[in-house]
Write a protein that holds these residues in place. Structure first.
Motif, PDB file in Angstrom:
ATOM      1  N   GLN A   4      68.055 -45.747  64.481  1.00 54.66           N
ATOM      2  CA  GLN A   4      68.494 -44.588  63.728  1.00 54.66           C
ATOM      3  C   GLN A   4      68.160 -44.682  62.240  1.00 54.66           C
ATOM      4  OE1 GLN A   4      70.754 -46.325  65.748  1.00 54.66           O
ATOM      5  NE2 GLN A   4      70.480 -44.953  67.481  1.00 54.66           N
ATOM      6  N   ASP A   5      67.810 -45.861  61.740  1.00 59.43           N
ATOM      7  CA  ASP A   5      67.509 -46.032  60.323  1.00 59.43           C
ATOM      8  C   ASP A   5      66.306 -45.187  59.920  1.00 59.43           C
ATOM      9  OD1 ASP A   5      69.515 -47.907  60.392  1.00 59.43           O
ATOM     10  OD2 ASP A   5      68.205 -49.631  60.073  1.00 59.43           O
ATOM     11  N   ARG A   6      66.296 -44.762  58.665  1.00 62.11           N
ATOM     12  CA  ARG A   6      65.134 -44.090  58.082  1.00 62.11           C
ATOM     13  C   ARG A   6      64.424 -45.119  57.207  1.00 62.11           C
ATOM     14  NH1 ARG A   6      65.478 -38.368  58.054  1.00 62.11           N
ATOM     15  NH2 ARG A   6      63.257 -38.547  57.642  1.00 62.11           N
ATOM     16  N   ILE A   7      63.118 -45.124  57.227  1.00 62.95           N
ATOM     17  CA  ILE A   7      62.317 -46.034  56.404  1.00 62.95           C
ATOM     18  C   ILE A   7      61.805 -45.249  55.202  1.00 62.95           C
ATOM     19  CG2 ILE A   7      60.348 -47.617  56.323  1.00 62.95           C
ATOM     20  CD1 ILE A   7      62.646 -48.424  58.255  1.00 62.95           C
ATOM     21  N   VAL A   8      62.054 -45.803  54.000  1.00 61.23           N
ATOM     22  CA  VAL A   8      61.693 -45.102  52.771  1.00 61.23           C
ATOM     23  C   VAL A   8      61.057 -46.062  51.770  1.00 61.23           C
ATOM     24  CG1 VAL A   8      63.626 -43.486  53.066  1.00 61.23           C
ATOM     25  CG2 VAL A   8      63.910 -45.477  51.586  1.00 61.23           C
ATOM     26  N   ARG A   9      60.426 -45.469  50.773  1.00 71.33           N
ATOM     27  CA  ARG A   9      60.054 -46.167  49.551  1.00 71.33           C
ATOM     28  C   ARG A   9      60.886 -45.552  48.446  1.00 71.33           C
ATOM     29  NH1 ARG A   9      54.166 -46.106  50.961  1.00 71.33           N
ATOM     30  NH2 ARG A   9      53.817 -48.171  51.800  1.00 71.33           N
ATOM     31  N   LEU A  10      61.289 -46.375  47.491  1.00 65.69           N
ATOM     32  CA  LEU A  10      62.105 -45.925  46.367  1.00 65.69           C
ATOM     33  C   LEU A  10      61.313 -46.073  45.069  1.00 65.69           C
ATOM     34  CD1 LEU A  10      65.427 -47.767  47.304  1.00 65.69           C
ATOM     35  CD2 LEU A  10      64.875 -45.353  47.673  1.00 65.69           C
ATOM     36  N   TYR A  11      61.493 -45.097  44.186  1.00 69.87           N
ATOM     37  CA  TYR A  11      60.831 -45.105  42.887  1.00 69.87           C
ATOM     38  C   TYR A  11      61.867 -44.815  41.808  1.00 69.87           C
ATOM     39  CZ  TYR A  11      56.679 -44.491  45.799  1.00 69.87           C
ATOM     40  OH  TYR A  11      55.700 -44.639  46.757  1.00 69.87           O
ATOM     41  N   ALA A  12      61.944 -45.698  40.810  1.00 67.37           N
ATOM     42  CA  ALA A  12      62.846 -45.517  39.673  1.00 67.37           C
ATOM     43  C   ALA A  12      62.003 -45.245  38.433  1.00 67.37           C
ATOM     44  CB  ALA A  12      63.708 -46.755  39.461  1.00 67.37           C
ATOM     45  N   LYS A  13      62.212 -44.095  37.802  1.00 65.68           N
ATOM     46  CA  LYS A  13      61.391 -43.674  36.664  1.00 65.68           C
ATOM     47  C   LYS A  13      59.915 -43.702  37.023  1.00 65.68           C
ATOM     48  CE  LYS A  13      64.062 -44.809  32.537  1.00 65.68           C
ATOM     49  NZ  LYS A  13      64.027 -45.623  31.326  1.00 65.68           N
ATOM     50  N   GLY A  14      59.599 -43.337  38.246  1.00 62.72           N
ATOM     51  CA  GLY A  14      58.209 -43.271  38.692  1.00 62.72           C
ATOM     52  C   GLY A  14      57.623 -44.580  39.174  1.00 62.72           C
ATOM     53  N   ALA A  15      58.301 -45.694  38.941  1.00 63.25           N
ATOM     54  CA  ALA A  15      57.784 -47.000  39.353  1.00 63.25           C
ATOM     55  C   ALA A  15      58.361 -47.383  40.721  1.00 63.25           C
ATOM     56  CB  ALA A  15      58.152 -48.070  38.337  1.00 63.25           C
ATOM     57  N   PRO A  16      57.513 -47.828  41.642  1.00 62.01           N
ATOM     58  CA  PRO A  16      58.039 -48.280  42.924  1.00 62.01           C
ATOM     59  C   PRO A  16      58.896 -49.527  42.725  1.00 62.01           C
ATOM     60  CG  PRO A  16      55.697 -48.798  42.746  1.00 62.01           C
ATOM     61  CD  PRO A  16      56.074 -48.008  41.527  1.00 62.01           C
ATOM     62  N   VAL A  17      59.941 -49.650  43.536  1.00 62.78           N
ATOM     63  CA  VAL A  17      60.850 -50.781  43.379  1.00 62.78           C
ATOM     64  C   VAL A  17      60.691 -51.782  44.503  1.00 62.78           C
ATOM     65  CG1 VAL A  17      62.543 -49.449  42.061  1.00 62.78           C
ATOM     66  CG2 VAL A  17      62.817 -49.677  44.525  1.00 62.78           C
ATOM     67  N   GLY A  18      61.071 -53.005  44.181  1.00 59.65           N
ATOM     68  CA  GLY A  18      61.030 -54.109  45.123  1.00 59.65           C
ATOM     69  C   GLY A  18      61.952 -55.207  44.619  1.00 59.65           C
ATOM     70  N   VAL A  19      61.711 -56.395  45.111  1.00 57.56           N
ATOM     71  CA  VAL A  19      62.587 -57.519  44.808  1.00 57.56           C
ATOM     72  C   VAL A  19      61.822 -58.567  44.009  1.00 57.56           C
ATOM     73  CG1 VAL A  19      64.093 -59.275  45.810  1.00 57.56           C
ATOM     74  CG2 VAL A  19      63.794 -57.074  46.971  1.00 57.56           C
ATOM     75  N   HIS A  20      62.461 -59.041  42.940  1.00 61.76           N
ATOM     76  CA  HIS A  20      61.895 -60.121  42.127  1.00 61.76           C
ATOM     77  C   HIS A  20      63.041 -61.064  41.772  1.00 61.76           C
ATOM     78  CE1 HIS A  20      59.319 -62.151  39.266  1.00 61.76           C
ATOM     79  NE2 HIS A  20      60.229 -61.974  38.317  1.00 61.76           N
ATOM     80  N   GLU A  21      62.943 -62.301  42.227  1.00 59.10           N
ATOM     81  CA  GLU A  21      63.958 -63.326  41.947  1.00 59.10           C
ATOM     82  C   GLU A  21      65.362 -62.871  42.350  1.00 59.10           C
ATOM     83  OE1 GLU A  21      63.393 -64.468  37.840  1.00 59.10           O
ATOM     84  OE2 GLU A  21      61.446 -65.385  38.292  1.00 59.10           O
ATOM     85  N   GLY A  22      65.456 -62.210  43.512  1.00 63.63           N
ATOM     86  CA  GLY A  22      66.749 -61.802  44.051  1.00 63.63           C
ATOM     87  C   GLY A  22      67.369 -60.581  43.414  1.00 63.63           C
ATOM     88  N   ARG A  23      66.592 -59.885  42.601  1.00 61.67           N
ATOM     89  CA  ARG A  23      67.101 -58.687  41.916  1.00 61.67           C
ATOM     90  C   ARG A  23      66.183 -57.503  42.193  1.00 61.67           C
ATOM     91  NH1 ARG A  23      69.299 -61.056  36.187  1.00 61.67           N
ATOM     92  NH2 ARG A  23      70.779 -62.477  37.154  1.00 61.67           N
ATOM     93  N   LEU A  24      66.759 -56.301  42.108  1.00 56.11           N
ATOM     94  CA  LEU A  24      66.000 -55.072  42.283  1.00 56.11           C
ATOM     95  C   LEU A  24      65.282 -54.746  40.983  1.00 56.11           C
ATOM     96  CD1 LEU A  24      65.453 -52.738  44.283  1.00 56.11           C
ATOM     97  CD2 LEU A  24      67.347 -51.524  43.179  1.00 56.11           C
TER      98      LEU A  24
END
Length: 144
Positions: A4-24
């Motif tokens: 049932q999950d939806r798969i998405v990409r997230l963008y904050a201020k136009g920049a795609p987000v991911g994980v770096h050193e355990g932080r968003l």
């Protein structure tokens, strides 16, 4: 991750987000480091989990702080999604209403986002709870 999950990409201020050193973080460069997120309904809101892992967006309280990405199934990992349209802001209550568009993501009424003023380097930009950005809009791109 359930069917049932939806798969998405997230963008904050136009920049795609991911994980770096355990932080968003938002990646201004290195877009290959961005993540896909599984969005699931949870406890009156939504839990956002890095696809293929148990790592969720987590905020430990109401103080201004970086958003952590770690295994967590408590209320600290439940977020509210509000769709922004020309007519106003509407809270999303189920995955069936989640579509590609502009959103505000909150927890305890506090917005999630990048800061209004950031250093000018191309380093990953932290995402925080209780951002100072007055319009902390996110782009959610629904992939599946």
């Amino acid at each position: 991750m359930s069917e049932q999950d939806r798969i998405v990409r997230l963008y904050a201020k136009g920049a795609p987000v991911g994980v770096h050193e355990g932080r968003l973080v938002g990646f201004l460069v290195d877009e290959h480091r961005t993540a896909e997120w599984a969005v699931a309904e949870a406890d009156g809101g939504f839990r956002l989990t890095v696809k293929g892992t148990e790592d969720t967006l987590t905020a430990s309280g109401t103080d201004r702080a970086p958003v952590l990405v770690r295994p967590d199934d408590t209320a600290a990992s439940v977020w509210r999604l509000q769709r922004v349209t020309p007519e106003g802001v509407a809270t999303i209550s189920g995955l069936d209403a989640l579509g590609t568009g502009t959103y505000v993501i909150t927890q305890h009424g506090l917005p999630l986002g990048r800061d209004l003023f950031e250093d000018r380097s191309l380093a990953p930009k932290p995402v925080v709870t209780r951002t100072d950005d007055r319009t902390p809009h996110w782009t959610v791109e629904v992939l599946a």
